[in-house]
Design a protein around this motif. Structure first.
Motif, PDB file in Angstrom:
ATOM      1  N   ALA A  37      17.178   2.627  -5.439  1.00 21.70           N
ATOM      2  CA  ALA A  37      15.946   2.110  -6.038  1.00 21.70           C
ATOM      3  C   ALA A  37      14.814   3.150  -6.030  1.00 21.70           C
ATOM      4  O   ALA A  37      13.699   2.862  -6.455  1.00 21.70           O
ATOM      5  N   LEU A  38      15.116   4.362  -5.539  1.00 17.20           N
ATOM      6  CA  LEU A  38      14.071   5.386  -5.386  1.00 17.20           C
ATOM      7  C   LEU A  38      14.117   6.414  -6.514  1.00 17.20           C
ATOM      8  O   LEU A  38      15.158   6.638  -7.123  1.00 17.20           O
ATOM      9  N   ASP A  39      12.974   7.065  -6.760  1.00 12.52           N
ATOM     10  CA  ASP A  39      12.929   8.166  -7.735  1.00 12.52           C
ATOM     11  C   ASP A  39      13.868   9.277  -7.278  1.00 12.52           C
ATOM     12  O   ASP A  39      14.027   9.520  -6.078  1.00 12.52           O
ATOM     13  N   VAL A  40      14.444   9.975  -8.262  1.00 12.81           N
ATOM     14  CA  VAL A  40      15.388  11.054  -7.956  1.00 12.81           C
ATOM     15  C   VAL A  40      14.749  12.110  -7.049  1.00 12.81           C
ATOM     16  O   VAL A  40      15.382  12.638  -6.137  1.00 12.81           O
ATOM     17  N   SER A  41      13.467  12.393  -7.275  1.00 13.59           N
ATOM     18  CA  SER A  41      12.769  13.419  -6.472  1.00 13.59           C
ATOM     19  C   SER A  41      12.664  13.014  -4.999  1.00 13.59           C
ATOM     20  O   SER A  41      12.579  13.859  -4.110  1.00 13.59           O
ATOM     21  N   ILE A  42      12.684  11.696  -4.738  1.00 16.06           N
ATOM     22  CA  ILE A  42      12.541  11.193  -3.361  1.00 16.06           C
ATOM     23  C   ILE A  42      13.906  11.035  -2.691  1.00 16.06           C
ATOM     24  O   ILE A  42      14.030  11.111  -1.471  1.00 16.06           O
ATOM     25  N   GLN A  43      14.957  10.822  -3.504  1.00 18.39           N
ATOM     26  CA  GLN A  43      16.280  10.518  -2.950  1.00 18.39           C
ATOM     27  C   GLN A  43      16.763  11.577  -1.960  1.00 18.39           C
ATOM     28  O   GLN A  43      17.239  11.253  -0.875  1.00 18.39           O
ATOM     29  N   VAL A  66      15.079  11.391   1.439  1.00 18.91           N
ATOM     30  CA  VAL A  66      15.529  10.270   2.272  1.00 18.91           C
ATOM     31  C   VAL A  66      16.930  10.558   2.840  1.00 18.91           C
ATOM     32  O   VAL A  66      17.209  10.274   3.999  1.00 18.91           O
ATOM     33  N   VAL A  67      17.813  11.170   2.023  1.00 20.52           N
ATOM     34  CA  VAL A  67      19.154  11.540   2.513  1.00 20.52           C
ATOM     35  C   VAL A  67      19.044  12.570   3.641  1.00 20.52           C
ATOM     36  O   VAL A  67      19.732  12.467   4.658  1.00 20.52           O
ATOM     37  N   ASN A  68      18.152  13.545   3.473  1.00 17.79           N
ATOM     38  CA  ASN A  68      17.939  14.550   4.534  1.00 17.79           C
ATOM     39  C   ASN A  68      17.422  13.892   5.812  1.00 17.79           C
ATOM     40  O   ASN A  68      17.802  14.270   6.922  1.00 17.79           O
ATOM     41  N   LEU A  69      16.545  12.882   5.630  1.00 16.55           N
ATOM     42  CA  LEU A  69      16.025  12.138   6.789  1.00 16.55           C
ATOM     43  C   LEU A  69      17.174  11.438   7.519  1.00 16.55           C
ATOM     44  O   LEU A  69      17.254  11.471   8.754  1.00 16.55           O
ATOM     45  N   GLU A  81       0.813  -1.226   0.000  1.00 16.08           N
ATOM     46  CA  GLU A  81       0.000   0.000   0.000  1.00 16.08           C
ATOM     47  C   GLU A  81       0.847   1.276   0.000  1.00 16.08           C
ATOM     48  O   GLU A  81       0.307   2.371   0.046  1.00 16.08           O
ATOM     49  N   PHE A  82       2.187   1.115  -0.055  1.00 18.12           N
ATOM     50  CA  PHE A  82       3.070   2.277   0.035  1.00 18.12           C
ATOM     51  C   PHE A  82       3.909   2.458  -1.221  1.00 18.12           C
ATOM     52  O   PHE A  82       4.152   1.509  -1.959  1.00 18.12           O
ATOM     53  N   SER A  83       4.383   3.691  -1.408  1.00 19.57           N
ATOM     54  CA  SER A  83       5.318   3.982  -2.504  1.00 19.57           C
ATOM     55  C   SER A  83       6.717   3.521  -2.099  1.00 19.57           C
ATOM     56  O   SER A  83       6.959   3.190  -0.936  1.00 19.57           O
ATOM     57  N   GLN A 139      10.942   2.612   2.041  1.00 16.03           N
ATOM     58  CA  GLN A 139      12.299   2.764   2.572  1.00 16.03           C
ATOM     59  C   GLN A 139      12.255   3.425   3.953  1.00 16.03           C
ATOM     60  O   GLN A 139      13.067   3.105   4.826  1.00 16.03           O
ATOM     61  N   ARG A 140      11.288   4.318   4.172  1.00 20.26           N
ATOM     62  CA  ARG A 140      11.123   4.929   5.496  1.00 20.26           C
ATOM     63  C   ARG A 140      10.728   3.867   6.530  1.00 20.26           C
ATOM     64  O   ARG A 140      11.158   3.916   7.685  1.00 20.26           O
ATOM     65  N   ILE A 141       9.903   2.900   6.112  1.00 22.76           N
ATOM     66  CA  ILE A 141       9.528   1.793   7.009  1.00 22.76           C
ATOM     67  C   ILE A 141      10.782   0.977   7.354  1.00 22.76           C
ATOM     68  O   ILE A 141      11.006   0.602   8.501  1.00 22.76           O
TER      69      ILE A 141
END
Length: 322
Positions: A184-190, A193-196, A154-156, A161-163
């Protein structure tokens, strides 16, 4: 990022071989040495198949080392018994590359995140406390309370990856190995996630081994960087120093492939194109493994393996040119 001078992880002469039939061996990791300070992010980069992930998995003991030493917090991991290694997973965790394959599709998010807590006997008999911890972790990684009882499909990709990150944090580790966690993530999401990762490092006082092949992203997150080629470390330096002054011909070629967002600079600079393919790790070249693709190769490179030497303060390189 890291300010402590205490060494948390010290890897010395680590090698990992795999038997591949016919009595032959594949040397995936070959005599690798590096250390990581407490609170630091150490980036490990190189092409696919160079041994980065195998190094990470061997440190975490998902693979048994063939040779070498791994000291974590002053303790020799390779001399630990099974029970000691098991309790070590409280302090060391891994985030995997593929957020689709690394989560069990049959478990809810709550069950996935609390797997480690159950395995290590945390919150025993305290169901409410455990669920509270799951909700706290979801909030930490930017997910909502109502995500707790959903399933991975149910997730993107970015949410999955956050899970995975929440699952790694669940047992309050000191050290996390992130194995290509954004590839494995879209560039817009990368970038998110790095900031996280950076926010969590400050909040939780974490130390990272950040494995990736995207050099530009590694520069953004790492304090120091090690460059691997065909199972060997060829250069280790502080992040900024490595980008401003790469010494090894392989590092120079890798950096020249990163596009610069200024068209004039991009047009004027020279791109280093390596000749030939990466040799097989089953049969690496004699001497320097990189010599078959190196524009500066000499007879010495053919005969002698270059040692990883400190040529400037904190800047190590394995190359006969220096």
């Amino acid at each position: 990022m890291g300010e402590s001078s205490k060494t948390l992880l010290d890897v010395k002469n680590l090698s990992k071989e795999f038997k591949v039939g016919g009595g032959r061996k594949l040397k995936a990791v070959n005599d690798v040495s590096f250390s990581i300070l407490e609170g630091e992010t150490f980036g490990l980069v190189g092409e696919s198949g160079c041994g980065k992930s195998t190094t990470g998995r061997t440190i975490l003991q998902l693979y048994n080392a063939s040779k070498g030493q791994i000291h974590f917090n002053g303790k020799d991991i390779l001399k630990m018994n099974k029970k000691q290694k098991y309790s070590l997973h409280r302090e060391m965790q891994m985030i995997f590359q593929d957020p689709y394959a690394s989560l069990n599709p049959r478990l809810t998010v709550t069950e996935i995140i609390s797997e480690g807590m159950d395995a290590l006997g945390l919150y025993k008999g305290d169901k409410a406390g455990k669920y509270e911890r799951v909700l706290e972790l979801l909030n930490k990684v930017g997910l909502k309370k109502n995500h707790a009882n959903r399933y991975p499909h149910e997730f993107s990709g970015g949410q999955r990856q956050r899970i995975g990150i929440a699952r790694a944090l669940a047992v309050k580790p000191k050290f996390i190995i992130a194995d290509e966690p954004i590839s494995a993530l879209d560039v817009s999401i990368q970038a998110q996630v790095v900031n996280l990762f950076q926010d969590l490092q400050e909040e939780e006082n974490l130390t990272y081994l950040f494995i990736a092949h995207d050099l530009s992203m590694v520069k953004h997150i790492s304090d120091r960087i090690g460059v691997m080629y065909l199972g060997k470390l060829v250069e280790v330096s502080e992040s900024v120093e490595l980008y401003n002054k790469p010494l090894h011909p392989y590092t120079q070629a890798l950096l020249s492939a990163i596009p610069i967002p200024d068209p004039k600079v991009e047009m004027a600079r020279e791109r280093i194109v390596l000749q030939g393919d990466v040799p097989s790790p089953m049969n690496p070249p004699s001497g320097c493994h990189f010599r078959t693709r190196c524009p500066h190769a000499t007879k010495e490179c053919q005969e002698t393996v270059p040692a990883l030497r400190e040529v400037e303060n904190g800047h190590f390189v394995a190359c006969h040119l220096y």
